[in-house]
Design an enzyme around this catalytic site. Structure first.
Site, short mmCIF file in Angstrom:
data_model
loop_
_atom_site.label_atom_id
_atom_site.label_comp_id
_atom_site.label_asym_id
_atom_site.label_seq_id
_atom_site.Cartn_x
_atom_site.Cartn_y
_atom_site.Cartn_z
CE LYS A 114 -4.41 -1.49 1.80
NZ LYS A 114 -5.49 -1.20 2.75
CE LYS A 206 -8.68 -8.97 -1.59
NZ LYS A 206 -8.04 -8.97 -0.29
CE LYS A 209 -13.50 -2.76 0.72
NZ LYS A 209 -14.19 -3.26 1.89
#
Ligand code: TRP
Length: 344
Positions: A114, A206, A209
Site C-alpha cells: 500500500k 483479486k 472495491k
C-alpha cells in the site's frame, strides 16, 4: 489456561460491497454462529487509515451492517457492532503500538504494497494498522479469526504482540492473579480457495472495491439483475470448453475464477460443477452462472435495501452491539490497565 472458543472478524466500510466480500467473508461468518460465540465488526477506524469522505464512510458503515444482517447474521445471537463505538479499541491499540516493534510493522507486505515507494506520504495510522487489528481481536480474547489469505501475516503479528505482552508483563500478570498466557495466540481460519474471488477482467487480480480500471470487473452486492448478467456475460474467459476435471483449470485463471464463483454460490465443489459443465463452452456456462448469481444475490440485495431504507433500525442494532461488545472490552481493559500499571 484454555480459552473459550470465540470468533472475531471485521470488514472495512471503505467501498461498495462486492461478491468477493460476500463469498470470501460475510457468507462464511454466518454458519459460525451455530458453532461459536461470534463477534463481527464494522472496522470504521481501519477505514480512515486512508482518506474517506465522511458522508461515504457513514453510508458504507450502514450498508455493511445491512449486508451482515441480510446475509443472515442474527444480532441476538451474535454481537454485531461498529469499531469506533467501543473506545477501548483505540485504547488497547495505543498500548499495542508500544508493544509492537517498528521492524515488525515494516515487514508487513500489506504495508509495503500500500505504501509503495511513497511511504513518507502515508498516514501513521496506515503503518500502525496491524496493532489496531490485534487490539480488535485481543480485546475479546478471540481464539479464531476467519480471514482471507492476505490477512495471515497480520494474524501472525497479532500472535507476536500477544506473546510479547504476556512475556513483558509476566510478573505483573502473576501479581494480579491472572493467567500467565493472558492473551490467547489467535488462529486464522483461512478462506478456502473456492471462495477467493478474482476480478472478472483479470484472473490474476483479486476482485476489489477499489478496482479503478474497469467497473465491469466487480459484481457489487447492490447491482441489479441486468447488471449482474451483463458483467458475467462480458467477463474475460477463453475459447476452450470447460475441462471435466479440476486439474484442467490450471493455467486458466479466468475459467478457474468463474467455476469457483459458481461452486461457491451453489455450495458445491469445483469438481462437482465441472462434472456437470465439462465439455461445454462459456456460451453455455455464463448464462447458467448469471442465473445462479441473480438467484442468490437478488434476494440478498432486496433485503439489504430494506435495511438501508431504515437507518434508525440499523443504528439501534449497532448501538445494542456496541453495548454488549463494550462490556467485554471493558473487562479486558480493566485488567490490562492494572497489568500495565496505569493508576485509575
Ligand atoms: N484487516 C482486515 C482486512 O483488511 C480487516 C480487519 C480489521 C480485521 N480488524 C480485524 C479482520 C480483526 C479480522 C479481525 O480484511
Amino acid at each position: 489456561m484454555t480459552f473459550t472458543p470465540r470468533v472475531f472478524s471485521g470488514i472495512k466500510p471503505s467501498g461498495d460491497l462486492h461478491l468477493g466480500n460476500y463469498l470470501g467473508a460475510i457468507r462464511r461468518f454466518v454458519p459460525m454462529q451455530d458453532t461459536h460465540d461470534c463477534i463481527y465488526c464494522v472496522v470504521d477506524m481501519h477505514a480512515i487509515t486512508v482518506w474517506q469522505d465522511p458522508a461515504e464512510l457513514r453510508r458504507w458503515t450502514l450498508e455493511l451492517t445491512a449486508a451482515y444482517l441480510a446475509a443472515g447474521l442474527d444480532p441476538k445471537r451474535t454481537i454485531l457492532f461498529n469499531q469506533s463505538q467501543v473506545y477501548q479499541h483505540a485504547e488497547l491499540a495505543w498500548i499495542f503500538n508500544c508493544v509492537a516493534r517498528m521492524g515488525w510493522m515494516n515487514r508487513m507486505t500489506q504495508w509495503k504494497d500500500k505504501a509503495g515507494k511513497n511511504a513518507e506520504a502515508q498516514s501513521v495510522g496506515l503503518f500502525a494498522y496491524p496493532a489496531l487489528m490485534a487490539a480488535d481481536i485481543l480485546l475479546y480474547k478471540a481464539t479464531h479469526v476467519p480471514v482471507g489469505e492476505d490477512q495471515k501475516q497480520h494474524l501472525e503479528l497479532t500472535r507476536d504482540i500477544a506473546q510479547k505482552f504476556n512475556n513483558d508483563f509476566s510478573a505483573s500478570i502473576a501479581a494480579h492473579g491472572l493467567d500467565a498466557d493472558y492473551f490467547p495466540l489467535t488462529e486464522p481460519v483461512i478462506t478456502g480457495a473456492a471462495t477467493r474471488v478474482r476480478s472478472l477482467r483479470d484472473g490474476a487480480k483479486k476482485m476489489s472495491k477499489s478496482e479503478s480500471s474497469s467497473d465491469m470487473a466487480t459484481i457489487y452486492l447492490m447491482d441489479d439483475a441486468d447488471m449482474i448478467a451483463k458483467k458475467i456475460k462480458k467477463a474475460k474467459s477463453d475459447p476452450e470448453p470447460l475441462p471435466s476435471e479440476e486439474v484442467g483449470l490450471k493455467e486458466r485463471p479466468e475459467a478457474d475464477n468463474l467455476v469457483g464463483i459458481f461452486a461457491a454460490l451453489s455450495d458445491r465443489t469445483k469438481a462437482d460443477v465441472l462434472s456437470e459443465f465439462g465439455g461445454q463452452g462459456f456460451g453455455a456456462f455464463k448464462p447458467a452462472l448469471a442465473d445462479l448469481a441473480v438467484s442468490v444475490l437478488g434476494p440478498m440485495a432486496a433485503e439489504m435495501r430494506r435495511y438501508v431504507s431504515d437507518p434508525a433500525e440499523i443504528e439501534r442494532i449497532l448501538g445494542d452491539g456496541a453495548t454488549r461488545a463494550g462490556a467485554i472490552a471493558e473487562q479486558t481493559m480493566a485488567e490490562v490497565r492494572k497489568i500495565i500499571g496505569f493508576v485509575r
